[in-house]
Enzyme design. Structure first.
Site, PDB file in Angstrom:
ATOM      1  N   LEU A 137     -23.362  36.997 -23.111  1.00 54.56           N
ATOM      2  CA  LEU A 137     -23.919  38.055 -23.931  1.00 54.56           C
ATOM      3  C   LEU A 137     -25.411  38.098 -23.653  1.00 54.56           C
ATOM      4  O   LEU A 137     -26.038  37.060 -23.417  1.00 54.56           O
ATOM      5  CB  LEU A 137     -23.687  37.791 -25.425  1.00 54.56           C
ATOM      6  CG  LEU A 137     -22.249  37.861 -25.946  1.00 54.56           C
ATOM      7  CD1 LEU A 137     -22.218  37.489 -27.418  1.00 54.56           C
ATOM      8  CD2 LEU A 137     -21.655  39.248 -25.735  1.00 54.56           C
ATOM      9  N   ASP A 138     -25.988  39.285 -23.685  1.00 55.51           N
ATOM     10  CA  ASP A 138     -27.430  39.394 -23.505  1.00 55.51           C
ATOM     11  C   ASP A 138     -28.155  38.641 -24.617  1.00 55.51           C
ATOM     12  O   ASP A 138     -27.614  38.449 -25.716  1.00 55.51           O
ATOM     13  CB  ASP A 138     -27.856  40.864 -23.529  1.00 55.51           C
ATOM     14  CG  ASP A 138     -27.279  41.666 -22.378  1.00 55.51           C
ATOM     15  OD1 ASP A 138     -27.008  41.053 -21.330  1.00 55.51           O
ATOM     16  OD2 ASP A 138     -27.113  42.885 -22.539  1.00 55.51           O
ATOM     17  N   LYS A 139     -29.382  38.261 -24.352  1.00 57.42           N
ATOM     18  CA  LYS A 139     -30.201  37.522 -25.325  1.00 57.42           C
ATOM     19  C   LYS A 139     -30.203  38.187 -26.693  1.00 57.42           C
ATOM     20  O   LYS A 139     -30.043  37.525 -27.722  1.00 57.42           O
ATOM     21  CB  LYS A 139     -31.629  37.398 -24.801  1.00 57.42           C
ATOM     22  CG  LYS A 139     -32.600  36.766 -25.784  1.00 57.42           C
ATOM     23  CD  LYS A 139     -34.022  36.768 -25.231  1.00 57.42           C
ATOM     24  CE  LYS A 139     -35.003  36.239 -26.260  1.00 57.42           C
ATOM     25  NZ  LYS A 139     -36.410  36.286 -25.759  1.00 57.42           N
TER      26      LYS A 139
END
Length: 329
Positions: A137-139
């Site tokens: 997942l993106d930050k």
């Protein structure tokens, strides 16, 4: 510490006709294409037990074996970082990742990542590729991720991902009123000019990407969506929603600047200004358990920042609807 890799997987028929190096990148997304190509050339990655050139075309159904030792590009150290564990047994973990937590160490983020936290939680994960992380997942995206605790579980989960058998459901808040749901089927690859971004890119440079979405709630200038992924490309929902001209709220990388409806309430203006990330949450994850095959389904509630924004949008919509109805009386 070096990472020992011992993985086998059958090539799905859906990948027939593609090059071996492209197929490896599809099956083992945790490793760079350059590293996978080097392993093909060295014989560490084989097709049906044989060393073949990277450009060898596959038929589907062949067996891939990957046996290599990969040196860590970034030194990893266990770190005592709190984890929100939503499911746990001897084979898998399901983590609810908070906003702001980077998944893997890398340039600019040498420590303080989910991978560091997992190594502290379970030191034996050092024996599993990427400490058991099989998708990302993106930050600034919150929500659920599954982690493998054994090599058997890792192989099974990677296979489920490549065969589109793992079900991932997201909640997304986008800019603009949408009338109905639909499907975006558009390949995604690296942006030709901006290396930070992904873009819609024709195959073979772009990889197949499919996002299904449906409307959950409409506001005056925004829409709350449910998004279900068939594939898991980098920034997939962000790119696809931008492609149909409904970028995610807060996603400045893909055009999601602040959009205030006319005569917005003070609470909504404050909530939108305070929201500094893409409005995306991985709310449900469903997969077959690597040991026994039972269905594991886990859900994670909407995080506080997104819940506050949705509440403000709902109140703004109601206030203006009430005012409009009052004028009609």
């Amino acid at each position: 510490m070096n990472e020992r890799i011992a993985l086998t997987q059958e090539i799905p028929v859906a990948l027939a006709g593609r090059r071996f190096d492209q197929v490896l990148a599809e099956l083992f997304p945790d490793y760079s294409r350059s590293r996978l190509t080097a392993w093909i050339k060295s014989g560490d990655a084989q097709l049906n037990g044989e060393t073949v050139p990277p450009r060898q075309l596959v038929k589907g159904g062949e067996r891939v074996s990957l046996a290599a030792v990969a040196s860590q590009e970034v030194p990893l150290a266990p770190e005592d970082i709190a984890l929100d564990i939503r499911y746990e047994d001897a084979d898998v973990l399901v983590i609810n990742k908070p906003v702001g937590l980077v998944v893997h160490p890398g340039a600019g983020n040498p420590a303080g990542t989910l991978q560091n936290a997992l190594l502290h939680f379970d030191p034996s994960l050092v024996e599993i590729p990427r400490a058991g992380i099989v998708h990302r997942l993106d930050k600034d995206t919150s929500g659920l991720m599954v982690v493998a605790r054994t090599l058997r579980a890792h192989t099974s989960l990677v296979e489920q991902l490549s065969e589109r058998a793992m079900h991932r459901q997201y909640e997304a808040l986008v800019i603009g009123p949408m009338i109905s749901g639909g499907t975006v089927d558009a390949p995604i690859g690296r942006h030709p000019r901006d290396r930070v971004k992904q873009a819609i890119v024709d195959e073979p440079a772009g990889r197949p990407a499919v996002t299904h979405y449906r409307v959950r709630e409409r506001f005056r200038a925004h829409t709350l969506l449910q998004c279900n992924l068939e594939t898991g490309r980098t920034h997939q929902i962000r790119v696809h929603m931008s492609h149909i001209r409904h970028p995610l709220v807060g996603d400045t990388l893909y055009g999601g600047g602040m959009k205030l409806p006319k005569a917005a309430t003070a609470d909504l203006g404050e909530a939108l200004r305070a929201f500094k990330r893409q409005a995306l949450h991985a709310e449900r994850l469903e997969f077959s358990h690597p040991a026994g095959g039972k269905t594991v389904a886990v859900e994670a509630e909407r995080p506080d920042d997104l819940a506050t924004l949705v509440k403000a949008l709902r109140a703004d919509t109601k206030e203006h609807l009430d005012a409009e109805n009052g004028r009609r009386r």
